[in-house]
Design a protein around this motif. Structure first.
Motif, PDB file in Angstrom:
ATOM      1  N   TYR A   6    -143.591 -20.815  -9.748  1.00 24.81           N
ATOM      2  CA  TYR A   6    -143.670 -19.471 -10.336  1.00 24.81           C
ATOM      3  C   TYR A   6    -144.286 -19.515 -11.740  1.00 24.81           C
ATOM      4  O   TYR A   6    -144.820 -20.525 -12.171  1.00 24.81           O
ATOM      5  CB  TYR A   6    -142.305 -18.781 -10.301  1.00 24.81           C
ATOM      6  N   ARG A   7    -144.223 -18.388 -12.407  1.00 23.17           N
ATOM      7  CA  ARG A   7    -144.966 -18.251 -13.657  1.00 23.17           C
ATOM      8  C   ARG A   7    -144.055 -17.914 -14.830  1.00 23.17           C
ATOM      9  O   ARG A   7    -144.480 -17.295 -15.800  1.00 23.17           O
ATOM     10  CB  ARG A   7    -146.057 -17.180 -13.497  1.00 23.17           C
ATOM     11  N   PHE A   8    -142.809 -18.333 -14.739  1.00 28.99           N
ATOM     12  CA  PHE A   8    -141.866 -18.055 -15.831  1.00 28.99           C
ATOM     13  C   PHE A   8    -141.682 -19.276 -16.727  1.00 28.99           C
ATOM     14  O   PHE A   8    -141.622 -20.419 -16.258  1.00 28.99           O
ATOM     15  CB  PHE A   8    -140.493 -17.648 -15.301  1.00 28.99           C
ATOM     16  N   ALA A   9    -141.569 -19.010 -18.021  1.00 29.38           N
ATOM     17  CA  ALA A   9    -141.030 -19.963 -18.988  1.00 29.38           C
ATOM     18  C   ALA A   9    -140.554 -19.144 -20.174  1.00 29.38           C
ATOM     19  O   ALA A   9    -141.128 -18.099 -20.501  1.00 29.38           O
ATOM     20  CB  ALA A   9    -142.075 -20.990 -19.420  1.00 29.38           C
ATOM     21  N   GLY A  10    -139.484 -19.597 -20.798  1.00 26.32           N
ATOM     22  CA  GLY A  10    -138.957 -18.935 -21.986  1.00 26.32           C
ATOM     23  C   GLY A  10    -138.839 -19.937 -23.118  1.00 26.32           C
ATOM     24  O   GLY A  10    -138.652 -21.138 -22.888  1.00 26.32           O
ATOM     25  N   LEU A  11    -138.928 -19.455 -24.348  1.00 28.82           N
ATOM     26  CA  LEU A  11    -138.919 -20.368 -25.478  1.00 28.82           C
ATOM     27  C   LEU A  11    -138.046 -19.825 -26.608  1.00 28.82           C
ATOM     28  O   LEU A  11    -137.800 -18.625 -26.711  1.00 28.82           O
ATOM     29  CB  LEU A  11    -140.340 -20.630 -25.983  1.00 28.82           C
ATOM     30  N   PHE A  51    -137.882 -25.073 -28.157  1.00 25.80           N
ATOM     31  CA  PHE A  51    -137.211 -25.360 -26.888  1.00 25.80           C
ATOM     32  C   PHE A  51    -137.801 -24.446 -25.821  1.00 25.80           C
ATOM     33  O   PHE A  51    -137.970 -23.243 -26.047  1.00 25.80           O
ATOM     34  CB  PHE A  51    -135.711 -25.134 -27.013  1.00 25.80           C
ATOM     35  N   ILE A  52    -138.119 -25.027 -24.652  1.00 22.15           N
ATOM     36  CA  ILE A  52    -138.728 -24.251 -23.585  1.00 22.15           C
ATOM     37  C   ILE A  52    -138.062 -24.608 -22.263  1.00 22.15           C
ATOM     38  O   ILE A  52    -137.777 -25.785 -21.997  1.00 22.15           O
ATOM     39  CB  ILE A  52    -140.254 -24.495 -23.529  1.00 22.15           C
ATOM     40  N   VAL A  53    -137.790 -23.588 -21.452  1.00 20.89           N
ATOM     41  CA  VAL A  53    -137.200 -23.786 -20.129  1.00 20.89           C
ATOM     42  C   VAL A  53    -138.127 -23.169 -19.099  1.00 20.89           C
ATOM     43  O   VAL A  53    -138.682 -22.092 -19.320  1.00 20.89           O
ATOM     44  CB  VAL A  53    -135.788 -23.159 -20.048  1.00 20.89           C
ATOM     45  N   ARG A  92    -137.132 -28.573 -22.256  1.00 19.01           N
ATOM     46  CA  ARG A  92    -137.816 -29.561 -23.090  1.00 19.01           C
ATOM     47  C   ARG A  92    -137.723 -29.153 -24.549  1.00 19.01           C
ATOM     48  O   ARG A  92    -137.640 -27.961 -24.861  1.00 19.01           O
ATOM     49  CB  ARG A  92    -139.279 -29.708 -22.678  1.00 19.01           C
ATOM     50  N   ALA A  93    -137.783 -30.145 -25.421  1.00 16.24           N
ATOM     51  CA  ALA A  93    -137.776 -29.906 -26.861  1.00 16.24           C
ATOM     52  C   ALA A  93    -138.983 -30.589 -27.479  1.00 16.24           C
ATOM     53  O   ALA A  93    -139.336 -31.718 -27.115  1.00 16.24           O
ATOM     54  CB  ALA A  93    -136.495 -30.434 -27.497  1.00 16.24           C
ATOM     55  N   PHE A  94    -139.611 -29.894 -28.449  1.00 21.92           N
ATOM     56  CA  PHE A  94    -140.781 -30.410 -29.142  1.00 21.92           C
ATOM     57  C   PHE A  94    -140.596 -30.235 -30.644  1.00 21.92           C
ATOM     58  O   PHE A  94    -139.955 -29.275 -31.089  1.00 21.92           O
ATOM     59  CB  PHE A  94    -142.055 -29.670 -28.711  1.00 21.92           C
ATOM     60  N   ASP A  95    -141.165 -31.156 -31.390  1.00 22.99           N
ATOM     61  CA  ASP A  95    -141.225 -30.975 -32.835  1.00 22.99           C
ATOM     62  C   ASP A  95    -142.183 -29.823 -33.114  1.00 22.99           C
ATOM     63  O   ASP A  95    -143.349 -29.854 -32.694  1.00 22.99           O
ATOM     64  CB  ASP A  95    -141.722 -32.253 -33.508  1.00 22.99           C
ATOM     65  N   PRO A 120    -134.177 -18.623 -23.240  1.00 24.93           N
ATOM     66  CA  PRO A 120    -133.123 -19.374 -23.929  1.00 24.93           C
ATOM     67  C   PRO A 120    -132.905 -18.831 -25.336  1.00 24.93           C
ATOM     68  O   PRO A 120    -133.744 -18.114 -25.888  1.00 24.93           O
ATOM     69  CB  PRO A 120    -133.674 -20.792 -23.969  1.00 24.93           C
ATOM     70  N   THR A 121    -131.775 -19.189 -25.918  1.00 23.39           N
ATOM     71  CA  THR A 121    -131.476 -18.848 -27.303  1.00 23.39           C
ATOM     72  C   THR A 121    -130.985 -20.101 -28.007  1.00 23.39           C
ATOM     73  O   THR A 121    -130.107 -20.803 -27.494  1.00 23.39           O
ATOM     74  CB  THR A 121    -130.405 -17.745 -27.393  1.00 23.39           C
TER      75      THR A 121
END
Length: 528
Positions: free
Chosen positions: A115-120, A128-130, A137-140, A164-165
């Motif tokens: 699908y085409r969902f992601a939240g940050l 942070f992105i799911v 995942r977590a990124f600097d 996400p929050t």
């Protein structure tokens, strides 16, 4: 008097009692202004921002992607968004853009997801992105360096469609499947600090305060959990099935929406008791309200309503060409977008339309029912950012007149605050710089740094677009392209570096700076 730089190459000039410029380091951990860190700006999803953004606005930059674009985050001098590759392919791409010009600073591609969902979300220097498939995942945020990944996939929880929050050292993520599960992950390493199972849920981005984490599901089933432990503090209603909408927390009241219920609710955020209800026919299901002061801003069937946050009585309404977005309110102005592609700025007190801009594409409504990117606006650090279909736009307040900084403490009240770029000394400046005599290059002329307020390069502009006009003591006029133009973080001025021309007559020169059709005030420097 000279103070040598210890880091960076940007200076803040201040004038001492005898007119001596002191160089103060400004880049050793530069501060940033306001931030937008979650859907609808903050962890409470209030859509409210304290910022100096004021209409009329001017477009700072735009960038087009292959598909629709998520709600933006604004932090650390960057804009973060997720975009689809196109309208038919699964997967998403996370981008970090320079807030100054929209340039891509780093990116992460996730083509494996369904699908085409992601939240940050953002917090404490990390993004942070799911995705739909339960991968967090977590990124600097600064460098884009990958930090950790956590899979939350199980036989019971296998689809994730809620933003996400991130708050207080944790990332809160809601997943669906056979029931729903709420997770608290450590921001440091992604470990699960607690999780709890619910019999229904979905599409409800966690709404978080210091004392409570709220999720809101179908049939107005709302639960308040302890953010630290996951313990249930209070619960209202009963689980009846999937679905849900992000709630909004403002002034100890929780504003709850639901697709199936006849009425939406305002709850006491501390106890969960009902305070008021509002008809979904009056307040559509797919728009989170925004709040500021004593007023809430709601969208009803294409109309924006300003209501008293306590009594819900209407203060004013704005009816345009079908408002589609969730509103945000910034510095006394409400921003909304229409399906026909018009961005509006309304006076928050009166509803007067003070500014609008046609973007040329449809502004999509936030989809809290399907596995699609959740769209929206954000404002922070002097920018308003949002998307119209596949194009991301960044707006800023219309620029104030550019103004050259003068040193009025000496005998000449029009003396320019200017520095030799190598020696960091005041004028008089030699045409040929003694510090350049050992330079193997042919050009050994002095470079001079000026400081100009309200000047920033636009998207695609180079330093040479800024012109320094210099008139020497023989009345000879020179138009000199700047060699370097850069903003000084956390300040309202820009440093402009230019090269003194050959054959420049000694004595007093008059200087002005031209950019974007404007010209600064005049000032003088001395040439030896």
């Amino acid at each position: 008097m000279i103070k040598r730089l210890q880091c960076g190459a940007v200076f803040r000039p201040t004038v001492g009692a005898v007119g001596v410029v002191v160089l103060i380091i400004a880049l050793c951990g530069a501060a940033f202004g306001s931030q937008a860190v979650a859907y609808q700006i903050d962890p409470a999803h209030t859509g409210s921002q304290s910022d100096n953004l004021t209409p009329p606005l001017t477009q700072r930059w735009s960038r087009t992607f292959g598909g629709p674009i998520s709600y933006p985050l604004i932090a650390e001098g960057k804009v973060f968004v997720v975009a689809n590759f196109d309208i038919s392919s699964y997967g998403t791409k996370l981008y970090a853009l320079d807030q100054t010009n929209g340039a891509i600073l780093w990116e992460f591609e996730d083509r494996s997801a369904n699908y085409r969902f992601a939240g940050l979300a953002y917090d404490a220097g990390r993004i942070f992105i799911v995705n739909f498939d339960a991968q967090v995942r977590a990124f600097d945020a600064s460098s884009g360096a990958f930090l950790w990944r956590r899979s939350l996939l199980s036989d019971w929880t296998y689809s994730f469609t809620a933003a996400p929050t991130a708050f207080g050292g944790s990332v809160f993520v809601l997943g669906e499947g056979i029931g729903a599960r709420l997770f608290s992950l450590s921001q440091q390493d992604g470990s699960i600090t607690w999780s709890t199972f619910m019999q229904s849920g979905g599409h409800s981005s966690p709404t978080v305060s210091q004392t409570c984490l709220y999720v809101s599901f179908a049939n107005l089933h709302v639960t308040c959990y302890s953010p630290g432990t996951g313990e249930v503090i209070w619960e209202r209603g009963q689980a009846t099935g999937g679905g849900g909408k992000t709630s909004v927390l403002f002034n100890d009241r929780l504003y709850v929406r639901d697709n199936a219920a006849d009425n939406n609710l305002v709850l006491n955020a501390t106890t969960g008791t009902d305070i008021a209800s509002y008809d979904v026919k009056l307040f559509p299901k797919g728009r989170a309200p925004a709040f500021s002061g004593s007023t809430g801003y709601f969208v009803r069937a294409g109309t924006l309503l300003a209501r008293d946050a306590a009594s819900l009585t209407v203060k004013w309404s704005f009816n345009s060409d079908n408002i589609t977005t969730a509103p945000i309110v910034v510095n006394g102005y409400v921003y909304v977008g229409s399906y026909t592609g018009t961005l509006y700025a309304l006076d928050a007190n009166t509803g007067a339309n003070v500014w609008s801009r046609k973007l040329g594409e449809h502004i999509l409504e936030p989809d809290e029912s399907n596995a699609q990117l959740l769209t929206g606006f954000a404002a922070a650090n002097g920018l308003l950012v949002g998307s119209a279909e596949n194009t991301l736009f960044a707006f800023q307040s219309a620029p104030a007149p550019i103004q050259m900084l003068l040193d009025t403490s000496g005998p000449a009240t029009d003396q320019v605050t200017a520095l030799d770029s190598l020696l960091f000394l005041r004028d008089p400046f030699p045409v040929v710089n003694a510090a350049n005599l050992l330079n193997s290059a042919i050009d050994r002329n002095t470079r001079v740094i000026l400081f100009v307020a309200n000047l920033q390069l636009l998207q695609g502009e180079t330093s040479s677009s800024v012109i320094v006009n210099l008139i020497d003591s023989n009345n000879q006029s020179y138009d000199l392209s700047a060699e370097d133009v850069r903003t000084v973080p956390d300040f309202t001025f820009t440093q402009v570096t230019f090269r003194l021309p050959n054959n420049l007559a000694a004595g007093t020169c008059t200087i002005r700076v031209r950019a974007h059709g404007q010209i600064t005030n005049a000032g003088t420097i001395k040439i030896s």
